[in-house]
Write an enzyme that holds these catalytic residues in place. Sequence first.
Site, short mmCIF file in Angstrom:
data_model
loop_
_atom_site.label_atom_id
_atom_site.label_comp_id
_atom_site.label_asym_id
_atom_site.label_seq_id
_atom_site.Cartn_x
_atom_site.Cartn_y
_atom_site.Cartn_z
N ASN A 11 0.84 -1.20 0.00
CA ASN A 11 0.00 0.00 0.00
C ASN A 11 0.87 1.25 0.00
O ASN A 11 1.98 1.24 0.55
CB ASN A 11 -0.89 0.06 1.25
CG ASN A 11 -1.94 -1.01 1.29
OD1 ASN A 11 -2.49 -1.39 0.26
ND2 ASN A 11 -2.22 -1.51 2.48
N GLY A 38 1.69 -1.41 3.70
CA GLY A 38 1.03 -2.67 3.39
C GLY A 38 1.69 -3.78 4.20
O GLY A 38 2.92 -3.84 4.29
N THR A 227 1.27 -11.58 20.34
CA THR A 227 2.02 -10.35 20.60
C THR A 227 1.19 -9.45 21.51
O THR A 227 0.01 -9.21 21.24
CB THR A 227 2.39 -9.64 19.29
OG1 THR A 227 1.20 -9.39 18.52
CG2 THR A 227 3.33 -10.50 18.47
N ASP A 261 5.92 6.05 17.08
CA ASP A 261 4.94 5.64 16.07
C ASP A 261 4.88 4.12 16.05
O ASP A 261 5.86 3.46 15.69
CB ASP A 261 5.35 6.17 14.69
CG ASP A 261 4.32 5.89 13.61
OD1 ASP A 261 3.29 5.24 13.91
OD2 ASP A 261 4.54 6.31 12.46
N THR A 263 2.91 2.33 14.17
CA THR A 263 2.51 1.82 12.87
C THR A 263 3.54 0.81 12.36
O THR A 263 4.73 1.12 12.27
CB THR A 263 2.38 2.95 11.84
OG1 THR A 263 1.51 3.96 12.36
CG2 THR A 263 1.81 2.43 10.53
N ASP A 267 4.14 -5.83 12.09
CA ASP A 267 4.79 -6.31 10.87
C ASP A 267 6.29 -6.47 11.10
O ASP A 267 6.91 -7.43 10.60
CB ASP A 267 4.55 -5.33 9.72
CG ASP A 267 3.08 -5.22 9.35
OD1 ASP A 267 2.34 -6.21 9.56
OD2 ASP A 267 2.67 -4.16 8.87
#
Length: 316
Positions: A11, A38, A227, A261, A263, A267
């Site tokens: 993304n 993404g 997690t 952050d 975000t 991942d």
Amino acid sequence: MSHVVVVGSFNVDHVWNCATLPRPGETLSGRYHTGPGGKGFNQAIAAARAGAQTGLLCALGGDEGGRQARALAQADGIDLRVHDSAQPTGTAGIYVDEAGQNTIVIGAGANADLSVAWLGRQAAALAGARVLLSQLESPLDSVLEAMRLARAAGTITMLNPAPANAQCLRELLAAADILTPNETEFAALLERHTSHRIDRDEIAGAPDAQLHRLCRTLLPRGTVVITLGAAGAFVSHREDLLRGDDAPFYRVAAEKVEPVDTTGAGDAFNGALAAAYAAAPAQPFAAHVRFANRYAGLSTERVGAALAMPRLTPGG
């Protein structure tokens, strides 16, 4: 051949940093930036920067976003294999508050075109990997096809069942050797696929033996890694498949960091765990989880998703 192959999404992220997250009907001022993201791409970048020879199977549009993905993958040495789509490259709108918490809205675009037939033609790449890592931002039947092809070839299959609102098929769970939900995803999977219930806010504080029983109910034949953010991670193995560990269940503490952050932190954890496990599958699994925790923690000290992934090798 790649040691880690990721099947997933790319993304273009559009990010607004603001004091608080917007409420319904509220207009806020914030600082804007854009960059690559993404879940699939984030995890592939994390795996590559964590030291793994990495491949990524994804779908891209013939636009600037697609060109950006190709250039960035090449810069990080990722073996990028693309299903060309007539749809625009995927996008995400992200709000990040002062505490580093975020909310995200995704436009799938080309990601929705990642097909079973195309993935079937990538069987050699899947079979040559040590670890296959998938998420749920791509069509679920395509993810399942990749996992089945990989498992049939003896590749370890690792499923990150994210985002939490995706309909994770029971067949996907059955095809996973390692499952890596966060608290929200774990609670949702239990409610959807078992008769057990637990509130997401109770998971971090639940007794270890209770969490282990719930994990065994959800994934009887595989390893579950929950997690837990600042509370670290909880690991549950099948009793006769401890992956080099001394105990069937245990916790791993989080690293102490100063997050700006969050975000992409999940991942980062998944990509690093796949990289560490692929590099040394005979080592205790707990060592790989500790490395992934450290890697994810460091990623939160930088702004962004894919480009916030640190360059760090296991043991380094």
